[in-house]
Design an enzyme around this catalytic site. Structure first.
Site, mmCIF file in Angstrom:
data_model
loop_
_atom_site.group_PDB
_atom_site.id
_atom_site.type_symbol
_atom_site.label_atom_id
_atom_site.label_comp_id
_atom_site.label_asym_id
_atom_site.label_seq_id
_atom_site.Cartn_x
_atom_site.Cartn_y
_atom_site.Cartn_z
ATOM 1 N N ASP A 141 -1.453 6.059 0.267
ATOM 2 C CA ASP A 141 -1.393 5.326 -1.014
ATOM 3 C C ASP A 141 -0.222 5.819 -1.855
ATOM 4 O OD1 ASP A 141 -3.653 4.754 -3.839
ATOM 5 O OD2 ASP A 141 -2.163 3.450 -2.873
ATOM 6 N N LYS A 144 5.404 3.140 -0.686
ATOM 7 C CA LYS A 144 5.070 2.225 0.424
ATOM 8 C C LYS A 144 6.072 2.336 1.564
ATOM 9 C CE LYS A 144 2.039 1.622 -2.443
ATOM 10 N NZ LYS A 144 0.942 2.624 -2.358
ATOM 11 N N ASP A 169 -3.411 1.593 1.833
ATOM 12 C CA ASP A 169 -3.567 0.685 0.685
ATOM 13 C C ASP A 169 -2.291 -0.149 0.522
ATOM 14 O OD1 ASP A 169 -3.925 0.995 -2.919
ATOM 15 O OD2 ASP A 169 -4.723 -0.509 -1.549
ATOM 16 N N ASN A 170 -2.419 -1.293 -0.136
ATOM 17 C CA ASN A 170 -1.274 -2.106 -0.565
ATOM 18 C C ASN A 170 -0.413 -2.681 0.545
ATOM 19 O OD1 ASN A 170 -1.122 0.629 -2.674
ATOM 20 N ND2 ASN A 170 -1.698 -1.386 -3.476
ATOM 21 N N GLU A 199 -5.767 -4.186 -7.177
ATOM 22 C CA GLU A 199 -6.751 -3.626 -8.115
ATOM 23 C C GLU A 199 -6.727 -4.340 -9.471
ATOM 24 O OE1 GLU A 199 -4.683 -1.796 -6.253
ATOM 25 O OE2 GLU A 199 -3.349 -0.587 -7.454
HETATM 26 O O1 77M Z 1 4.843 5.897 -8.458
HETATM 27 C C1 77M Z 1 5.289 6.752 -7.748
HETATM 28 C C2 77M Z 1 5.181 6.628 -6.255
HETATM 29 S S1 77M Z 1 3.692 7.262 -5.745
HETATM 30 C C3 77M Z 1 2.599 5.954 -6.219
HETATM 31 C C4 77M Z 1 2.608 4.937 -5.084
HETATM 32 N N1 77M Z 1 1.741 3.777 -5.362
HETATM 33 C C5 77M Z 1 2.292 2.684 -5.800
HETATM 34 O O2 77M Z 1 3.489 2.618 -6.034
HETATM 35 C C6 77M Z 1 1.399 1.513 -6.061
HETATM 36 C C7 77M Z 1 1.912 0.418 -6.760
HETATM 37 C C8 77M Z 1 1.099 -0.691 -7.041
HETATM 38 C C9 77M Z 1 1.661 -1.841 -7.791
HETATM 39 C C10 77M Z 1 2.495 -1.633 -8.893
HETATM 40 C C11 77M Z 1 3.006 -2.714 -9.586
HETATM 41 C C12 77M Z 1 2.673 -4.006 -9.201
HETATM 42 F F1 77M Z 1 3.165 -5.062 -9.892
HETATM 43 C C13 77M Z 1 1.857 -4.221 -8.113
HETATM 44 C C14 77M Z 1 1.354 -3.148 -7.402
HETATM 45 C C15 77M Z 1 -0.235 -0.716 -6.631
HETATM 46 C C16 77M Z 1 -0.744 0.365 -5.921
HETATM 47 O O3 77M Z 1 -2.037 0.371 -5.506
HETATM 48 C C17 77M Z 1 0.067 1.463 -5.628
HETATM 49 O O4 77M Z 1 -0.488 2.489 -4.901
HETATM 50 C C18 77M Z 1 5.991 7.929 -8.312
HETATM 51 C C19 77M Z 1 6.104 9.090 -7.600
HETATM 52 C C20 77M Z 1 6.787 10.154 -8.140
HETATM 53 C C21 77M Z 1 7.366 10.045 -9.356
HETATM 54 O O5 77M Z 1 8.059 11.097 -9.923
HETATM 55 C C22 77M Z 1 7.232 8.852 -10.090
HETATM 56 O O6 77M Z 1 7.804 8.808 -11.315
HETATM 57 C C23 77M Z 1 6.550 7.797 -9.564
HETATM 58 MG MG MG Z 2 -2.375 1.828 -4.034
#
Ligand code: 77M
Ligand code: MG
Length: 215
Positions: A141, A144, A169-170, A199
Site C-alpha cells: 500500500d 504504486k 491495494d489500489n 476508500e
Molecule cells: O504518499 C506517499 C507515498 S506512500 C503512500 C502511498 N499510497 C498512496 O499514494 C495512495 C493514494 C491514493 C489516492 C490518492 C489520490 C487520489 F485522487 C486517489 C487515490 C489512495 C490510496 O489508497 C493510496 O494508498 C509519500 C511517501 C513519502 C513522503 O515523504 C511523502 O511526502 C508522501
Molecule cells: Mg492504498
C-alpha cells in the site's frame, strides 16, 4: 503552520476512540474520513476484504509496505493471534510518528514494529533483523510504482515461500499496471482481483490477491 492531515486524523482517534479497542479506532478513522476529511486509508469497504484475506491466511509473519497513519496496520494486527508479529515500513517520518500513536491507542504496539525508511533498503535486511525465513502475508500500500520492484526484491531475498499471500491495494486507482501484469501472467503466482471502490468514494478500485507458487 496549521496541523497536518495525519495529525488531524490522530486527534479524531484520541477524541473518539476507546483506548485499547482496535475496532473503535477503525470506526473513528472511517467516520473522520467520511464526514470530515478524506485520507488514503484502505477504508471500510476494501478493509472488509483485507480482513477476510487475512483470516483465511492465518499468517504468523506479516509485512506491510506503506503504513501511512496505521489504519490497515490496526485492521490486520487485531486479527492476528498473540505470538505473531507485523512489520510495517513507512518512508515518511511524520506518517510513521502518527502511525505509532494510532497503533498505541489501539493497544497493539507490542505486536507491531514500525520501520522508518525505504522499502528497497530495508527488505534485504529483514531476514537478519527479525530472524525470519519468509512472510506468510504481505500487504502492499506504498508508492504504486514500487509494488513491482519490491515484490521481485522479496522473491530475490527468499522472503516469499510457497503459499505466501501478497495483497495489493489500489490496483485500479491510482493503479499499478506493471505490477498487475507481472502477477497475473507469471506462473509463479496465482492471482485474483477483488472489485471495490477507492476508500470513501464511488470511484472504482480493487485489491489483487496473489499467492506465491514457490520457486
Ligand atoms: O504518499 C506517499 C507515498 S506512500 C503512500 C502511498 N499510497 C498512496 O499514494 C495512495 C493514494 C491514493 C489516492 C490518492 C489520490 C487520489 F485522487 C486517489 C487515490 C489512495 C490510496 O489508497 C493510496 O494508498 C509519500 C511517501 C513519502 C513522503 O515523504 C511523502 O511526502 C508522501
Ligand atoms: Mg492504498
Amino acid at each position: 503552520t496549521r496541523t497536518t492531515r495525519p495529525q488531524r486524523l490522530l486527534q479524531a482517534v484520541s477524541i473518539n476512540a476507546v483506548r485499547g479497542d482496535p475496532d473503535s479506532v477503525i470506526k473513528a478513522i472511517d467516520h473522520f474520513c467520511k464526514h470530515t476529511e478524506w485520507a488514503m486509508n484502505v477504508g471500510d469497504e476494501k478493509g472488509a476484504i483485507l480482513d477476510l484475506v487475512v483470516m483465511e491466511t492465518c499468517p504468523s509473519t506479516v509485512l506491510e509496505l506503506g503504513t501511512y497513519c496505521g489504519y490497515s496496520t490496526v485492521r490486520i494486527t487485531r486479527l492476528l493471534p498473540p505470538a505473531t508479529k507485523l512489520i510495517t515500513v513507512e518512508m515518511n517520518p511524520e506518517y510513521a510518528h502518527v502511525a505509532r500513536q494510532v497503533i498505541q491507542h489501539a493497544g497493539l504496539q507490542d505486536k507491531v514494529c514500525v520501520l522508518e525508511g525505504e522499502s528497497a533498503d530495508l527488505i534485504p535486511k529483514m531476514a537478519n533483523m527479525f530472524g525470519i525465513q519468509a512472510f506468510d502475508f504481505v500487504f502492499l500500500d506504498h508508492w504504486k510504482d514500487h509494488y513491482l520492484p519490491d515484490i521481485r526484491l522479496l522473491e530475490d531475498c527468499g522472503l516469499l515461500a510457497q503459499g505466501s499471500v501478497v495483497l495489493a491495494d489500489n490496483v485500479v486507482c491510482p493503479g499499478a499496471p506493471d505490477y498487475l501484469n507481472y502477477v497475473r501472467y507469471n506462473l509463479k503466482y496465482s492471482s485474483r482481483f477483488y472489485q471495490a471502490h477507492l476508500e470513501y468514494t464511488r470511484v472504482l478500485d480493487g485489491l489483487e490477491r496473489s499467492e506465491y507458487q514457490g520457486d
